[in-house]
Write an enzyme that holds these catalytic residues in place. Structure first.
Site, PDB file in Angstrom:
ATOM      1  N   SER A 131      71.942 -72.906 -42.695  1.00  0.00           N
ATOM      2  CA  SER A 131      71.058 -72.270 -43.668  1.00  0.00           C
ATOM      3  C   SER A 131      70.910 -73.192 -44.883  1.00  0.00           C
ATOM      4  O   SER A 131      70.543 -74.353 -44.726  1.00  0.00           O
ATOM      5  CB  SER A 131      71.606 -70.887 -44.036  1.00  0.00           C
ATOM      6  OG  SER A 131      70.638 -70.115 -44.697  1.00  0.00           O
ATOM      7  N   ASP A 186      64.147 -66.858 -35.618  1.00  0.00           N
ATOM      8  CA  ASP A 186      64.621 -67.272 -36.937  1.00  0.00           C
ATOM      9  C   ASP A 186      63.470 -67.929 -37.687  1.00  0.00           C
ATOM     10  O   ASP A 186      63.138 -69.095 -37.465  1.00  0.00           O
ATOM     11  CB  ASP A 186      65.797 -68.235 -36.815  1.00  0.00           C
ATOM     12  CG  ASP A 186      66.430 -68.547 -38.170  1.00  0.00           C
ATOM     13  OD1 ASP A 186      65.901 -68.071 -39.193  1.00  0.00           O
ATOM     14  OD2 ASP A 186      67.456 -69.253 -38.192  1.00  0.00           O
ATOM     15  N   HIS A 199      68.874 -65.162 -37.730  1.00  0.00           N
ATOM     16  CA  HIS A 199      69.454 -66.202 -38.581  1.00  0.00           C
ATOM     17  C   HIS A 199      70.981 -66.134 -38.618  1.00  0.00           C
ATOM     18  O   HIS A 199      71.629 -67.087 -39.050  1.00  0.00           O
ATOM     19  CB  HIS A 199      68.881 -66.079 -39.997  1.00  0.00           C
ATOM     20  CG  HIS A 199      69.169 -67.253 -40.883  1.00  0.00           C
ATOM     21  ND1 HIS A 199      68.753 -68.533 -40.593  1.00  0.00           N
ATOM     22  CD2 HIS A 199      69.849 -67.342 -42.065  1.00  0.00           C
ATOM     23  CE1 HIS A 199      69.147 -69.361 -41.557  1.00  0.00           C
ATOM     24  NE2 HIS A 199      69.822 -68.662 -42.453  1.00  0.00           N
TER      25      HIS A 199
END
Length: 218
Positions: A131, A186, A199
């Protein structure tokens, strides 16, 4: 309400909704690793940047699992693990900057690469990010001095927030040495900061990621 406000709310809501290990000392230790900071030298050094709002310096979604799997693949006595902490606080706001993170977070990663090479000149470095942490690693590695960058043998990126912007690779770094994991659904990998349940699924890729990194140092 602005789009930015909506996205911040979504990120915050997901962070609250995501199950986090109970706040015991043992479990917090599992989410942190400080081998580089502690001066530990091993054949291989794994440096990882966690995602926004994750605890410790390794997080809990995928970082610790890659470290564990890498030790299983190469031998626990041959692998040092280090999470990016310090100035990288994994807060939400830096996601909205042009680099998808902030300069001090990038520098925190760079400092660890430099420290690993300075303290353990014979170690082979592998790296990863999840991320916002993927943006931290992307921005840090592409700007490393050549003598340090050549020590970085492989990189794995999960839920790569700069996947679209950087064409699924790290600029100024060999494409074949990077593996990007983008789960179906995602939307972060499509150039947005819209967080979906997909995610949070990258733990399932930890074993494969470790095998990729191991292949780069064998």
């Amino acid at each position: 309400m602005s789009l930015r406000s909506v996205l911040v709310a979504a990120l915050a809501a997901l962070a609250v909704a995501t199950p986090v290990p109970e706040n015991s000392l043992q479990e917090r230790q599992l989410m942190s690793s400080n081998d580089v900071e502690d001066g530990v030298c091993r054949d291989v050094t794994f440096i990882f940047a966690r995602g926004s709002t994750e605890q410790g310096n390794m997080g809990f979604v995928v970082g610790p699992e890659v470290c564990t799997s890498l030790k299983a693949d190469l031998g626990s006595g041959k692998v040092a693990c280090q999470g990016v902490g310090g100035a990288y606080t994994a807060s939400l706001a830096p996601n909205f900057l042009s680099a998808n993170t902030d300069p001090q977070s990038i520098q925190a990663a760079t400092d660890l690469f430099e420290k690993a090479v300075a303290n353990c000149p014979n170690t082979q470095i592998v790296a990863g990010g999840y991320s916002q942490g993927s943006a931290v690693m992307d921005n840090s590695i592409q700007a490393l001095p050549a003598d340090i960058q050549e020590k970085v043998k492989g990189v794995v990126l999960f839920g790569f927030t700069r996947n679209l912007q950087d064409n699924g690779q790290i600029p100024n770094y060999p494409k074949e040495d990077v593996k990007v994991y983008c789960a179906l659904g995602d939307l972060v990998c499509s150039g947005t900061l819209i967080i979906t349940p997909a995610h949070m699924t990258y733990g399932v890729n930890a074993g494969d990621a470790a095998q990729f990194l191991a292949s780069k140092v064998q």
